[in-house]
Design an enzyme around this catalytic site. Structure first.
Site, PDB file in Angstrom:
ATOM      1  N   ALA A  48     -58.537 -13.154 -86.182  1.00 47.34           N
ATOM      2  CA  ALA A  48     -58.820 -12.278 -85.040  1.00 47.34           C
ATOM      3  C   ALA A  48     -57.871 -12.487 -83.866  1.00 47.34           C
ATOM      4  O   ALA A  48     -58.080 -11.912 -82.808  1.00 47.34           O
ATOM      5  CB  ALA A  48     -60.255 -12.496 -84.574  1.00 47.34           C
ATOM      6  N   ASN A  49     -56.825 -13.275 -84.042  1.00 46.71           N
ATOM      7  CA  ASN A  49     -55.933 -13.539 -82.911  1.00 46.71           C
ATOM      8  C   ASN A  49     -54.845 -12.484 -82.742  1.00 46.71           C
ATOM      9  O   ASN A  49     -54.165 -12.442 -81.731  1.00 46.71           O
ATOM     10  CB  ASN A  49     -55.281 -14.922 -83.035  1.00 46.71           C
ATOM     11  CG  ASN A  49     -54.506 -15.087 -84.324  1.00 46.71           C
ATOM     12  OD1 ASN A  49     -55.121 -15.308 -85.370  1.00 46.71           O
ATOM     13  ND2 ASN A  49     -53.193 -14.965 -84.287  1.00 46.71           N
ATOM     14  N   TYR A 108     -49.047  -9.457-103.652  1.00 50.85           N
ATOM     15  CA  TYR A 108     -49.810  -8.929-102.522  1.00 50.85           C
ATOM     16  C   TYR A 108     -50.773  -7.850-103.009  1.00 50.85           C
ATOM     17  O   TYR A 108     -51.961  -7.851-102.656  1.00 50.85           O
ATOM     18  CB  TYR A 108     -48.864  -8.353-101.454  1.00 50.85           C
ATOM     19  CG  TYR A 108     -49.614  -7.747-100.278  1.00 50.85           C
ATOM     20  CD1 TYR A 108     -50.315  -8.559 -99.392  1.00 50.85           C
ATOM     21  CD2 TYR A 108     -49.628  -6.375-100.065  1.00 50.85           C
ATOM     22  CE1 TYR A 108     -51.018  -8.021 -98.317  1.00 50.85           C
ATOM     23  CE2 TYR A 108     -50.325  -5.822 -99.000  1.00 50.85           C
ATOM     24  CZ  TYR A 108     -51.023  -6.651 -98.123  1.00 50.85           C
ATOM     25  OH  TYR A 108     -51.721  -6.114 -97.082  1.00 50.85           O
TER      26      TYR A 108
END
Length: 295
Positions: free
Chosen positions: A14-15, A167
């Site tokens: 969440a940064n 990915y």
């Protein structure tokens, strides 16, 4: 969005990017938001930014490294000690197309961080989610799941590694996990729901080429094809808060190719929800993480 006062929300990663934008929006609606981050320095900056913008804001910073199962266990224990309810768990954090690397537990970095770390985290927090009425798990996938497959014979990349292929595999795993989790919750009569979402193509710090700086022409192309992180976060916010969702949905932008636009229920790639693959992925994930779900 309804008022979220009294609701606890965990957002991994969440940064910055999608996670940060979702945290801002949910905190503005009164939720108590736990920023679960690996880099505490960046987390402190994100926390300060939200508190400066939103007053009062109920935001908390906690250390979580999804590439380290011991960190995942410690985080889950700390959450359960401090909090008696959990309304929403947003499995957002991710790494994208890095050079070949492994997690602390020896998993290929993308599959280990993006899928296995979140699989373990959700299982360890399940008791808290189950005891919270109307709770939900939101897991971020990607349009990269299209054309991807799970190579069970080479999950660690030891038989060859292509960053984009791995990915896609990790994001397909996220999507299959979200759907299988919802199936199992329903089978056991649990009112927690599981929803998948994706941000389309969003211009976040995930878009870097290994450790090199992104070339200017790629940045220009991204500006044309993508949407800013604030808009890219809308499917996440919709998946986390929309009251009409029943569980099992896949939320993404409604524009061309689902690259950008407003959040809407989307149909994943045809045949993606293969029952045998979903069950095998679940079983393998339990074995690798040592986390058994107690429904």
């Amino acid at each position: 969005m309804a008022n979220l006062t009294g609701k606890t929300v965990i957002i991994t990663g969440a940064n910055s990017g999608i996670g940060f934008e979702a945290a801002r929006h949910l905190a503005a609606k009164g939720a108590h938001v736990i920023l679960a981050v690996r880099n505490m320095e960046k987390g402190e900056a994100a926390l300060a930014s939200i508190k400066e913008e939103i007053n009062p804001a109920s935001v908390e910073l906690m250390k979580l490294d999804l590439a380290d199962l011991q960190s995942v266990r410690s985080f889950a224990s700390a959450v359960k000690e401090k909090h008696s309810s959990l309304q929403v768990l947003i499995n957002n954090a991710g790494v994208m197309i890095p050079p070949y690397g492994k997690t602390k537990d020896g998993f290929e970095l993308q599959f280990g961080s993006n899928h296995l770390g979140h699989f373990a985290l959700t299982g360890l927090l399940l008791s808290l989610l189950k005891s919270t009425p109307g709770s939900r798990v939101v897991t971020l996938s990607s349009i990269a799941h299209r054309g991807a497959s799970i190579d069970f014979d080479n999950l660690d990349g030891s038989k060859g590694y292509k960053a984009m292929k791995f990915y896609g595999q990790s994001k397909l795993a996220n999507l299959l996990f979200a759907k299988e989790l919802d199936n199992r919750l329903k089978q056991h009569g649990i009112n927690t729901i599981s929803v998948a979402c994706h941000p389309g193509i969003s211009n976040t710090n995930l878009f870097n080429l290994g450790k090199a700086k992104t070339p200017a022409f790629i940045k220009g192309l991204m500006a044309l094809l993508s949407q800013p992180a604030e808009k890219g976060a809308l499917p996440t916010i919709h998946a986390a808060t929309e009251g009409s969702l029943k569980g099992g949905e896949y939320i993404g932008p409604d524009g061309r190719g689902n690259r950008k636009g407003k959040p809407a229920i989307e149909t994943p790639a045809q045949g993606v929800y293969n029952e045998e693959t979903m069950k095998k992925l679940w079983s393998v994930s339990e074995q690798l993480t040592g986390v058994k779900y107690e429904f």
